[in-house]
Enzyme design. Structure first.
Site, PDB file in Angstrom:
ATOM      1  N   HIS A 241       0.875  -1.186   0.000  1.00 34.99           N
ATOM      2  CA  HIS A 241       0.000   0.000   0.000  1.00 34.99           C
ATOM      3  C   HIS A 241       0.908   1.231   0.000  1.00 34.99           C
ATOM      4  O   HIS A 241       1.596   1.496  -0.970  1.00 34.99           O
ATOM      5  CB  HIS A 241      -0.916  -0.107   1.227  1.00 34.99           C
ATOM      6  CG  HIS A 241      -2.070   0.849   1.269  1.00 34.99           C
ATOM      7  ND1 HIS A 241      -2.383   1.710   0.262  1.00 34.99           N
ATOM      8  CD2 HIS A 241      -2.999   1.075   2.243  1.00 34.99           C
ATOM      9  CE1 HIS A 241      -3.445   2.422   0.591  1.00 34.99           C
ATOM     10  NE2 HIS A 241      -3.840   2.060   1.795  1.00 34.99           N
ATOM     11  N   HIS A 280      -1.930  -1.885  -9.915  1.00 35.67           N
ATOM     12  CA  HIS A 280      -2.939  -1.302  -9.035  1.00 35.67           C
ATOM     13  C   HIS A 280      -4.148  -2.213  -8.979  1.00 35.67           C
ATOM     14  O   HIS A 280      -4.493  -2.829  -9.991  1.00 35.67           O
ATOM     15  CB  HIS A 280      -3.360   0.086  -9.551  1.00 35.67           C
ATOM     16  CG  HIS A 280      -3.984   0.920  -8.500  1.00 35.67           C
ATOM     17  ND1 HIS A 280      -5.336   0.867  -8.234  1.00 35.67           N
ATOM     18  CD2 HIS A 280      -3.451   1.783  -7.620  1.00 35.67           C
ATOM     19  CE1 HIS A 280      -5.599   1.690  -7.242  1.00 35.67           C
ATOM     20  NE2 HIS A 280      -4.478   2.255  -6.839  1.00 35.67           N
ATOM     21  N   ASP A 333       3.018   6.054  -6.688  1.00 32.68           N
ATOM     22  CA  ASP A 333       4.244   5.940  -5.892  1.00 32.68           C
ATOM     23  C   ASP A 333       5.508   5.971  -6.754  1.00 32.68           C
ATOM     24  O   ASP A 333       6.585   6.289  -6.256  1.00 32.68           O
ATOM     25  CB  ASP A 333       4.217   4.640  -5.079  1.00 32.68           C
ATOM     26  CG  ASP A 333       3.145   4.687  -4.011  1.00 32.68           C
ATOM     27  OD1 ASP A 333       2.994   5.744  -3.384  1.00 32.68           O
ATOM     28  OD2 ASP A 333       2.447   3.674  -3.817  1.00 32.68           O
TER      29      ASP A 333
HETATM   30  N1  COA Z   1       5.287  -6.260 -10.384  1.00 30.16           N
HETATM   31  C1  COA Z   1       5.262  -7.454 -11.005  1.00 30.16           C
HETATM   32  N2  COA Z   1       4.128  -8.115 -11.272  1.00 30.16           N
HETATM   33  C2  COA Z   1       2.972  -7.540 -10.927  1.00 30.16           C
HETATM   34  C3  COA Z   1       2.925  -6.291 -10.293  1.00 30.16           C
HETATM   35  C4  COA Z   1       4.139  -5.644 -10.021  1.00 30.16           C
HETATM   36  N3  COA Z   1       4.179  -4.473  -9.397  1.00 30.16           N
HETATM   37  N4  COA Z   1       1.631  -5.966 -10.052  1.00 30.16           N
HETATM   38  C5  COA Z   1       0.894  -6.962 -10.527  1.00 30.16           C
HETATM   39  N5  COA Z   1       1.696  -7.926 -11.045  1.00 30.16           N
HETATM   40  C6  COA Z   1       1.284  -9.176 -11.632  1.00 30.16           C
HETATM   41  C7  COA Z   1       0.661 -10.068 -10.577  1.00 30.16           C
HETATM   42  O1  COA Z   1       1.657 -10.833  -9.897  1.00 30.16           O
HETATM   43  C8  COA Z   1      -0.273 -10.907 -11.387  1.00 30.16           C
HETATM   44  O2  COA Z   1       0.488 -11.907 -12.023  1.00 30.16           O
HETATM   45  P1  COA Z   1      -0.082 -13.418 -12.130  1.00 30.16           P
HETATM   46  O3  COA Z   1      -1.355 -13.283 -12.935  1.00 30.16           O
HETATM   47  O4  COA Z   1       1.009 -14.131 -12.819  1.00 30.16           O
HETATM   48  O5  COA Z   1      -0.341 -13.884 -10.726  1.00 30.16           O
HETATM   49  C9  COA Z   1      -0.753  -9.954 -12.473  1.00 30.16           C
HETATM   50  O6  COA Z   1       0.248  -8.926 -12.557  1.00 30.16           O
HETATM   51  C10 COA Z   1      -2.086  -9.324 -12.182  1.00 30.16           C
HETATM   52  O7  COA Z   1      -2.043  -8.729 -10.913  1.00 30.16           O
HETATM   53  P2  COA Z   1      -3.296  -7.926 -10.383  1.00 30.16           P
HETATM   54  O8  COA Z   1      -4.413  -8.871 -10.116  1.00 30.16           O
HETATM   55  O9  COA Z   1      -3.550  -6.827 -11.355  1.00 30.16           O
HETATM   56  O10 COA Z   1      -2.743  -7.305  -9.039  1.00 30.16           O
HETATM   57  P3  COA Z   1      -3.521  -7.116  -7.669  1.00 30.16           P
HETATM   58  O11 COA Z   1      -4.750  -6.303  -7.888  1.00 30.16           O
HETATM   59  O12 COA Z   1      -3.685  -8.388  -6.940  1.00 30.16           O
HETATM   60  O13 COA Z   1      -2.441  -6.291  -6.864  1.00 30.16           O
HETATM   61  C11 COA Z   1      -1.061  -4.544  -6.194  1.00 30.16           C
HETATM   62  C12 COA Z   1      -2.353  -4.911  -6.919  1.00 30.16           C
HETATM   63  C13 COA Z   1      -0.994  -3.012  -6.081  1.00 30.16           C
HETATM   64  C14 COA Z   1      -1.040  -5.148  -4.800  1.00 30.16           C
HETATM   65  C15 COA Z   1       0.132  -5.067  -7.030  1.00 30.16           C
HETATM   66  O14 COA Z   1       0.093  -4.510  -8.316  1.00 30.16           O
HETATM   67  C16 COA Z   1       1.455  -4.798  -6.360  1.00 30.16           C
HETATM   68  O15 COA Z   1       1.866  -5.530  -5.455  1.00 30.16           O
HETATM   69  N6  COA Z   1       2.180  -3.699  -6.780  1.00 30.16           N
HETATM   70  C17 COA Z   1       3.426  -3.360  -6.152  1.00 30.16           C
HETATM   71  C18 COA Z   1       3.184  -2.554  -4.885  1.00 30.16           C
HETATM   72  C19 COA Z   1       2.732  -1.149  -5.152  1.00 30.16           C
HETATM   73  O16 COA Z   1       3.286  -0.449  -5.979  1.00 30.16           O
HETATM   74  N7  COA Z   1       1.712  -0.737  -4.394  1.00 30.16           N
HETATM   75  C20 COA Z   1       1.163   0.603  -4.470  1.00 30.16           C
HETATM   76  C21 COA Z   1      -0.247   0.548  -4.963  1.00 30.16           C
HETATM   77  S1  COA Z   1      -0.864   2.211  -5.216  1.00 30.16           S
END
Ligand code: COA
Length: 395
Positions: A241, A280, A333
């Site tokens: 987050h 996201h 971020d």
């Molecule tokens: N780096 C690498 N892979 C990523 C990713 C990232 N930052 N964000 C998503 N993915 C991948 C996931 O692992 C998933 O892969 P899979 O299908 O092989 O399992 C795919 O993309 C789809 O993910 P999604 O369902 O869109 O993500 P989510 O909604 O579960 O998670 C977050 C959202 C924000 C938790 C996730 O994108 C993340 O952990 N980002 C990094 C942390 C961050 O920047 N947070 C700030 C948010 S404002």
């Protein structure tokens, strides 16, 4: 297919489980609206990009709190009330002294969470449900949180406390409390203040994200505002987050040379590691706040002669887009992390700065939750042992 989905498919009577509340709409809100299809985010109906261009953070705080933009006299009154609440009393300063003298492992978010709890303990009327009291507490937290963060920054640097100004605006006052006359820091001129103010506006609110939801859950139990904010701070601390802006800058510093960015990023993807600052839960085609923050970051980098971060930014963005099947894009971020670094903030304070902005969103939600409350209490599907008798003791 996940284990939960597999189990559901086998048992047609099983309730549908939306792990992580994925896609679940839990309530109505008038505070903000995220439209992922059009990449738009509005606060009380106004596009965030326009608010960042035409308004100050104080005007946006007033808007989120009251549902309308202030007329000039209302803004002057609101700002005067906020300025009058910025100071910290001796007990709180002593408490922060005590916590920051503890081992270095204490994260500034822990200091902030503890300080907010302490403010709650000091307020004999914390439990009052009266909306005027909740609104006053909201304003007090908005006013005092920057002072707490600035004090913590300076303590850790071995520098003395700078009292909040009663004259300066919200963003300028914070930079003043952190950097003083600017001799030891690059930040301070009007362009820096404006870039920082924009970042606060972009961070101020984002519908039912994890920390806001945490605040609403606590509020729904009819607990007090300080407890709700302490819970929200705890939720925001997590790297999935708010903690992501810190991780972005740590990664940039680790990469060090922009030429290494592509290789570094590909390596993370190959190891199935998350690259912080990307992706996201709601936006799948790009975060609506990024273009405004990216422009501010680029200006800061050029002005302060730190364009290596822009090179890294561009290389990582392209590598992520080109090497993921769903073309993962940056979130707020990603540009905010290096922008805060250029402004001279220590990395571990990036998330507390996020709090200083988001407090106005959180408290707008607390006010809204209070106005039409119902205890938030979801159900779970039990998948543990079947009911069984406690065996006779064998010892
Ligand atoms: N780096 C690498 N892979 C990523 C990713 C990232 N930052 N964000 C998503 N993915 C991948 C996931 O692992 C998933 O892969 P899979 O299908 O092989 O399992 C795919 O993309 C789809 O993910 P999604 O369902 O869109 O993500 P989510 O909604 O579960 O998670 C977050 C959202 C924000 C938790 C996730 O994108 C993340 O952990 N980002 C990094 C942390 C961050 O920047 N947070 C700030 C948010 S404002």
């Amino acid at each position: 297919m996940s284990k939960t989905a597999e189990n559901n498919a086998q048992d047609t009577n099983a309730p549908e489980i939306r792990k992580g509340l994925y896609g679940v709409v839990v309530d109505e809100t008038k505070v903000s609206k995220v439209v992922p299809e059009t990449n738009s985010l509005t606060y009380r109906g106004y596009p965030v990009q326009e608010l960042a261009r035409y308004c100050s953070f104080e005007e946006v705080a007033y808007l989120l709190r009251n549902g309308r933009l202030p007329k000039q006299e209302s803004l002057v009154r609101f700002s005067a009330r906020e300025k009058a609440l910025r100071h910290l009393d001796r007990h709180l300063i002593d408490l922060i002294d005590l916590i920051t003298s503890m081992p270095k492992s204490c994260h500034p978010m822990d200091v902030l969470r503890t300080a907010v709890s302490f403010l709650g303990a000091q307020d004999a009327e914390a439990y009052t449900r009266d909306s005027e009291h909740v609104r006053r507490t909201a304003l007090e937290l908005m006013a005092k949180i920057p002072t707490i963060i600035a004090l913590d920054i300076r303590r850790r640097r071995g520098e003395g406390y700078i009292e909040p100004s009663r004259k300066k605006g919200f963003a300028e006052n914070f930079l003043w409390m952190v950097f003083g006359d600017g001799e030891t820091s690059p930040a301070m001129d009007r362009a820096d203040i404006e870039a920082f103010d924009k970042s606060l506006i972009l961070y101020a609110e984002h519908s039912f994200n994890a920390s806001t939801f945490a605040a609403r859950v606590v509020t729904s139990t009819m607990s007090d505002t300080y407890s709700a904010i302490a819970a929200a701070i705890g939720a925001l601390k997590g790297p999935l987050h708010g903690g992501a802006n810190e991780a972005v800058m740590k990664n940039f510093l680790e990469i060090a040379d922009p030429q290494r960015t592509e290789e570094w990023t590909k390596e993370r993807l190959a190891n199935k590691e998350k690259v912080m600052g990307f992706g996201h839960r709601v936006y799948k085609n790009g975060d609506s706040r990024v273009p405004t923050m990216e422009a501010a970051f680029r200006e800061l980098a050029a002005k302060h002669g730190q364009t290596q971060w822009v090179e890294m930014y561009e290389a990582m963005e392209k590598t992520m887009y080109d090497n993921t099947s769903i073309h993962i894009r940056p979130n707020l971020d990603f540009p905010a992390g290096p922008a805060y670094h250029i402004l001279g903030f220590d990395i571990e304070f990036f998330t507390p700065i996020f709090v200083m902005a988001r407090i106005v969103g959180w408290t707008a939600h607390i006010i809204e939750q209070n106005e039409n409350n119902l205890l938030i209490r979801p159900l779970s599907a039990y998948v543990g042992e079947e009911q069984r008798p406690v065996p006779p003791k064998s010892f």
